[in-house]
Each structure stands twice: as structure tokens, then as C-alpha cells.
Write a protein that holds these residues in place. Sequence first.
Motif, PDB file in Angstrom:
ATOM      1  N   ALA A 143       0.804  -1.224   0.000  1.00 23.17           N
ATOM      2  CA  ALA A 143       0.000   0.000   0.000  1.00 23.17           C
ATOM      3  C   ALA A 143       0.834   1.270   0.000  1.00 23.17           C
ATOM      4  O   ALA A 143       0.547   2.221  -0.736  1.00 23.17           O
ATOM      5  CB  ALA A 143      -0.950   0.001   1.200  1.00 23.17           C
ATOM      6  N   THR A 144       1.883   1.326   0.818  1.00 24.23           N
ATOM      7  CA  THR A 144       2.660   2.564   0.911  1.00 24.23           C
ATOM      8  C   THR A 144       3.399   2.872  -0.381  1.00 24.23           C
ATOM      9  O   THR A 144       3.740   4.022  -0.645  1.00 24.23           O
ATOM     10  CB  THR A 144       3.681   2.485   2.064  1.00 24.23           C
ATOM     11  OG1 THR A 144       4.503   1.322   1.891  1.00 24.23           O
ATOM     12  CG2 THR A 144       2.967   2.407   3.407  1.00 24.23           C
ATOM     13  N   GLN A 145       3.638   1.852  -1.213  1.00 26.73           N
ATOM     14  CA  GLN A 145       4.315   2.069  -2.489  1.00 26.73           C
ATOM     15  C   GLN A 145       3.348   2.568  -3.557  1.00 26.73           C
ATOM     16  O   GLN A 145       3.782   2.952  -4.631  1.00 26.73           O
ATOM     17  CB  GLN A 145       5.005   0.776  -2.938  1.00 26.73           C
ATOM     18  CG  GLN A 145       6.135   0.335  -2.008  1.00 26.73           C
ATOM     19  CD  GLN A 145       6.600  -1.067  -2.327  1.00 26.73           C
ATOM     20  OE1 GLN A 145       5.916  -2.042  -2.058  1.00 26.73           O
ATOM     21  NE2 GLN A 145       7.772  -1.166  -2.906  1.00 26.73           N
ATOM     22  N   ALA A 146       2.065   2.525  -3.266  1.00 29.55           N
ATOM     23  CA  ALA A 146       1.055   3.012  -4.209  1.00 29.55           C
ATOM     24  C   ALA A 146       0.312   4.203  -3.603  1.00 29.55           C
ATOM     25  O   ALA A 146      -0.885   4.351  -3.748  1.00 29.55           O
ATOM     26  CB  ALA A 146       0.081   1.889  -4.541  1.00 29.55           C
ATOM     27  N   ARG A 147       1.040   5.068  -2.910  1.00 32.28           N
ATOM     28  CA  ARG A 147       0.428   6.153  -2.140  1.00 32.28           C
ATOM     29  C   ARG A 147      -0.423   7.084  -3.000  1.00 32.28           C
ATOM     30  O   ARG A 147      -1.546   7.437  -2.627  1.00 32.28           O
ATOM     31  CB  ARG A 147       1.516   6.956  -1.419  1.00 32.28           C
ATOM     32  CG  ARG A 147       0.953   7.987  -0.452  1.00 32.28           C
ATOM     33  CD  ARG A 147       2.026   8.793   0.241  1.00 32.28           C
ATOM     34  NE  ARG A 147       1.444   9.682   1.216  1.00 32.28           N
ATOM     35  CZ  ARG A 147       1.395   9.453   2.526  1.00 32.28           C
ATOM     36  NH1 ARG A 147       1.918   8.355   3.012  1.00 32.28           N
ATOM     37  NH2 ARG A 147       0.830  10.311   3.339  1.00 32.28           N
ATOM     38  N   LEU A 148       0.089   7.503  -4.161  1.00 30.62           N
ATOM     39  CA  LEU A 148      -0.663   8.420  -5.016  1.00 30.62           C
ATOM     40  C   LEU A 148      -1.974   7.794  -5.444  1.00 30.62           C
ATOM     41  O   LEU A 148      -3.025   8.440  -5.395  1.00 30.62           O
ATOM     42  CB  LEU A 148       0.159   8.810  -6.240  1.00 30.62           C
ATOM     43  CG  LEU A 148      -0.520   9.760  -7.237  1.00 30.62           C
ATOM     44  CD1 LEU A 148      -0.856  11.084  -6.578  1.00 30.62           C
ATOM     45  CD2 LEU A 148       0.378   9.990  -8.456  1.00 30.62           C
ATOM     46  N   GLN A 149      -1.946   6.525  -5.833  1.00 34.05           N
ATOM     47  CA  GLN A 149      -3.159   5.822  -6.244  1.00 34.05           C
ATOM     48  C   GLN A 149      -4.167   5.742  -5.098  1.00 34.05           C
ATOM     49  O   GLN A 149      -5.348   6.033  -5.276  1.00 34.05           O
ATOM     50  CB  GLN A 149      -2.817   4.410  -6.716  1.00 34.05           C
ATOM     51  CG  GLN A 149      -4.051   3.556  -7.030  1.00 34.05           C
ATOM     52  CD  GLN A 149      -3.713   2.109  -7.283  1.00 34.05           C
ATOM     53  OE1 GLN A 149      -2.555   1.712  -7.196  1.00 34.05           O
ATOM     54  NE2 GLN A 149      -4.709   1.306  -7.607  1.00 34.05           N
ATOM     55  N   ILE A 150      -3.696   5.380  -3.914  1.00 33.39           N
ATOM     56  CA  ILE A 150      -4.606   5.186  -2.787  1.00 33.39           C
ATOM     57  C   ILE A 150      -5.176   6.515  -2.306  1.00 33.39           C
ATOM     58  O   ILE A 150      -6.374   6.629  -2.032  1.00 33.39           O
ATOM     59  CB  ILE A 150      -3.881   4.438  -1.650  1.00 33.39           C
ATOM     60  CG1 ILE A 150      -3.646   2.981  -2.067  1.00 33.39           C
ATOM     61  CG2 ILE A 150      -4.689   4.496  -0.358  1.00 33.39           C
ATOM     62  CD1 ILE A 150      -2.801   2.195  -1.100  1.00 33.39           C
ATOM     63  N   GLU A 151      -4.337   7.534  -2.192  1.00 28.31           N
ATOM     64  CA  GLU A 151      -4.839   8.848  -1.773  1.00 28.31           C
ATOM     65  C   GLU A 151      -5.897   9.356  -2.744  1.00 28.31           C
ATOM     66  O   GLU A 151      -6.931   9.889  -2.335  1.00 28.31           O
ATOM     67  CB  GLU A 151      -3.684   9.852  -1.693  1.00 28.31           C
ATOM     68  CG  GLU A 151      -2.869   9.780  -0.431  1.00 28.31           C
ATOM     69  CD  GLU A 151      -2.046  11.037  -0.229  1.00 28.31           C
ATOM     70  OE1 GLU A 151      -2.121  11.616   0.862  1.00 28.31           O
ATOM     71  OE2 GLU A 151      -1.330  11.439  -1.164  1.00 28.31           O
ATOM     72  N   THR A 152      -5.619   9.201  -4.033  1.00 33.45           N
ATOM     73  CA  THR A 152      -6.559   9.646  -5.062  1.00 33.45           C
ATOM     74  C   THR A 152      -7.868   8.881  -4.955  1.00 33.45           C
ATOM     75  O   THR A 152      -8.954   9.473  -4.973  1.00 33.45           O
ATOM     76  CB  THR A 152      -5.945   9.447  -6.457  1.00 33.45           C
ATOM     77  OG1 THR A 152      -4.757  10.230  -6.569  1.00 33.45           O
ATOM     78  CG2 THR A 152      -6.923   9.875  -7.542  1.00 33.45           C
ATOM     79  N   SER A 153      -7.787   7.560  -4.840  1.00 30.16           N
ATOM     80  CA  SER A 153      -8.989   6.724  -4.790  1.00 30.16           C
ATOM     81  C   SER A 153      -9.815   7.006  -3.532  1.00 30.16           C
ATOM     82  O   SER A 153     -11.048   7.089  -3.593  1.00 30.16           O
ATOM     83  CB  SER A 153      -8.609   5.250  -4.831  1.00 30.16           C
ATOM     84  OG  SER A 153      -7.933   4.933  -6.027  1.00 30.16           O
ATOM     85  N   LEU A 154      -9.140   7.143  -2.391  1.00 34.62           N
ATOM     86  CA  LEU A 154      -9.850   7.385  -1.141  1.00 34.62           C
ATOM     87  C   LEU A 154     -10.556   8.739  -1.163  1.00 34.62           C
ATOM     88  O   LEU A 154     -11.719   8.860  -0.751  1.00 34.62           O
ATOM     89  CB  LEU A 154      -8.875   7.320   0.038  1.00 34.62           C
ATOM     90  CG  LEU A 154      -9.465   7.622   1.422  1.00 34.62           C
ATOM     91  CD1 LEU A 154     -10.581   6.652   1.759  1.00 34.62           C
ATOM     92  CD2 LEU A 154      -8.359   7.577   2.488  1.00 34.62           C
ATOM     93  N   MET A 155      -9.871   9.750  -1.660  1.00 39.03           N
ATOM     94  CA  MET A 155     -10.461  11.084  -1.719  1.00 39.03           C
ATOM     95  C   MET A 155     -11.649  11.114  -2.676  1.00 39.03           C
ATOM     96  O   MET A 155     -12.708  11.677  -2.366  1.00 39.03           O
ATOM     97  CB  MET A 155      -9.393  12.092  -2.163  1.00 39.03           C
ATOM     98  CG  MET A 155      -9.749  13.538  -1.901  1.00 39.03           C
ATOM     99  SD  MET A 155      -8.353  14.632  -2.263  1.00 39.03           S
ATOM    100  CE  MET A 155      -7.192  14.114  -1.006  1.00 39.03           C
ATOM    101  N   ALA A 156     -11.493  10.477  -3.835  1.00 45.02           N
ATOM    102  CA  ALA A 156     -12.575  10.443  -4.820  1.00 45.02           C
ATOM    103  C   ALA A 156     -13.775   9.667  -4.286  1.00 45.02           C
ATOM    104  O   ALA A 156     -14.929  10.080  -4.462  1.00 45.02           O
ATOM    105  CB  ALA A 156     -12.083   9.828  -6.121  1.00 45.02           C
ATOM    106  N   PHE A 157     -13.511   8.545  -3.613  1.00 47.36           N
ATOM    107  CA  PHE A 157     -14.590   7.727  -3.074  1.00 47.36           C
ATOM    108  C   PHE A 157     -15.360   8.477  -1.987  1.00 47.36           C
ATOM    109  O   PHE A 157     -16.601   8.511  -1.997  1.00 47.36           O
ATOM    110  CB  PHE A 157     -14.011   6.427  -2.504  1.00 47.36           C
ATOM    111  CG  PHE A 157     -15.022   5.550  -1.823  1.00 47.36           C
ATOM    112  CD1 PHE A 157     -15.880   4.760  -2.561  1.00 47.36           C
ATOM    113  CD2 PHE A 157     -15.118   5.532  -0.436  1.00 47.36           C
ATOM    114  CE1 PHE A 157     -16.833   3.956  -1.932  1.00 47.36           C
ATOM    115  CE2 PHE A 157     -16.061   4.732   0.199  1.00 47.36           C
ATOM    116  CZ  PHE A 157     -16.921   3.943  -0.552  1.00 47.36           C
ATOM    117  N   THR A 158     -14.650   9.088  -1.042  1.00 49.58           N
ATOM    118  CA  THR A 158     -15.304   9.813   0.044  1.00 49.58           C
ATOM    119  C   THR A 158     -16.094  10.995  -0.492  1.00 49.58           C
ATOM    120  O   THR A 158     -17.215  11.276  -0.044  1.00 49.58           O
ATOM    121  CB  THR A 158     -14.262  10.295   1.076  1.00 49.58           C
ATOM    122  OG1 THR A 158     -13.462   9.188   1.496  1.00 49.58           O
ATOM    123  CG2 THR A 158     -14.935  10.919   2.290  1.00 49.58           C
ATOM    124  N   THR A 159     -15.520  11.692  -1.458  1.00 49.07           N
ATOM    125  CA  THR A 159     -16.222  12.818  -2.083  1.00 49.07           C
ATOM    126  C   THR A 159     -17.517  12.370  -2.732  1.00 49.07           C
ATOM    127  O   THR A 159     -18.569  12.987  -2.558  1.00 49.07           O
ATOM    128  CB  THR A 159     -15.317  13.479  -3.143  1.00 49.07           C
ATOM    129  OG1 THR A 159     -14.136  13.967  -2.513  1.00 49.07           O
ATOM    130  CG2 THR A 159     -16.033  14.629  -3.831  1.00 49.07           C
TER     131      THR A 159
END
Length: 283
Positions: A143-159
Motif C-alpha cells: 500500500a505505501t508504495q502506491a500512495r498516489l493511487q490510494i490517496e486519489t482513490s480514497l479522496m474520490a470515493f469519500t467525495t
Amino acid sequence: MAKKEWRREVTEEKIEYWRNPIVPEMELSTASFRQFEFAQHVHLDYHIGVVTQGGQKYQHKGKSYHLGKGCISTLNPDEAHNGQSVEARGYQANVMSIPISYVNQITTELNIKEQFFASPLSWAPDLHQAFLHLHKNLTSPHATQARLQIETSLMAFTTELFERYGAVKPTSHQQHSLSFQQVTDIKTQFHDEMHYAFQLEDLAASVGLSKFQFLRQFKAATGMTPHAYLKRVRLEYAKKALAKGEAVIDIALRVGFFDQSHLNKAFKQAFLVTPSHFQRRVI
């Protein structure tokens, strides 16, 4: 032919928990229940959940709800509810607790003053699938190696959750916009330094925006999230390198995938063939 129903019974009562350093206050869990029942209880965070097998029923403010496949449960903090299996065979579920502080950041950007969901359950097959994908990524050992992907996905999902199911709709407000040159500069960074592990916070700060604003405006300008754009750039450069006969493992590391297997998976998802198969066909 009708889709085969799930018939396997849950054989043990089990919950597994994770925390992800990208959002350390968030709690993630997967659970299997057959006879266990949750007594009436509350949470301190927003609890978002889906079932992957079977179904769960729960009481919330005097009404009964049935959480099945294709639905998503959106429980606000400090709202009493219980939970048990719909059928004797039991159920399996994935849950994510989103911290109030994280939700406050999102709703502030959306200009929503009251941060709560209007209903504890919604039919949303697309968000059901998006949740499962996000949950899998957040609990991955990489997970930590895919930080940009996860941050983007989490923010988009919550929004998306709050824009669809928030009790108060956002009002329009003026904010600083990405210029054409700023978008071009970000793209250039991705092309020139595709091996780099970009951070959403750093990209946003470089153009004077919050992470939320940057994500939305980059997508508005390009039609893709920053992560999706960068991933495609990496794959396009990988194709060119493969056509020159370079080794797959060397290409994977040079274009920014953390190992060959992750390049293989992303490449096949994008082009329907593995890198090695593509290479055999073009040289």
C-alpha cells in the motif's frame, strides 16, 4: 444462465483488522459471522461497509435495513445500530472507518456545513465495487508504495459518497483554478520523472491548491486523475521499451512499477496481453 448463488456457510466467527500509514486514524476490517450478533452500539467515526457474501440486517433509528450485495452502508458517528446475519449460513463483510477529521477536510472543500449521511443504506453497485477495490488496496502489503493511487482513490470515493448521500448539498464557491501552463508542467514532471513516487500533497502544494482541489481540477482539465494519467504514461513508455527488446524487469523499475509482477498486471489490464507476449509480437 442464472448466476450461481453463494451456498458455502461461514464456519467461524472472525474479524481481522488493519491500519494503513497513509491514513493512520482509519480502521479497516474484514469479517465472517454466522451466529454472532452485534448488540446495539455506536462508533466514533463514519463506518462504511459492504457485504461480500450473504447479507446483514440491522436496526437503525427504529427502522430495519438489509445490507446485501450492491448496497453500501453509511453510518454516521454516534448513531446506535445493531447487526446480525440475514440467513443461517452467515455473511462476510468489509468495513472502513473514516475519521471525522478526514471527512471534515472533504466537506469543507465541498462547502458542506453539516457532515452526515441522510440514510444508513443505499443501493449503489458502482460504489460497492469501488469500495471493494479501495479496501483491497488499503490492506495490501504494498500500500505505501502506491500512495498516489490510494490517496486519489480514497479522496474520490469519500467525495462521491457525500456528494450523493450527504444530507446537505454543496453550494458553489470560487476557488483558484489550474492554468493551462500548470497542467502542462505537471504532465511534464510525470513524463520526465515517471520512476518517482509522487505525493498528492506535494503536487497540490506546487500549484497552490489543496489536495482535494488539485485532484478535481486536474481531472477536469485532463479527464483523468493524476494517478491514472501517470500510470498510463508509465505503460506507454513501457511499450516503447519492450519494442526495443529491453528486459521486462529493467523496464518495470525504470518506469516506476515496484516490481515486474505489478507491471505485468497493469499492462494486461490496459492492453489485454502480458508485456512478454507483446514483446514477442513486435520484435
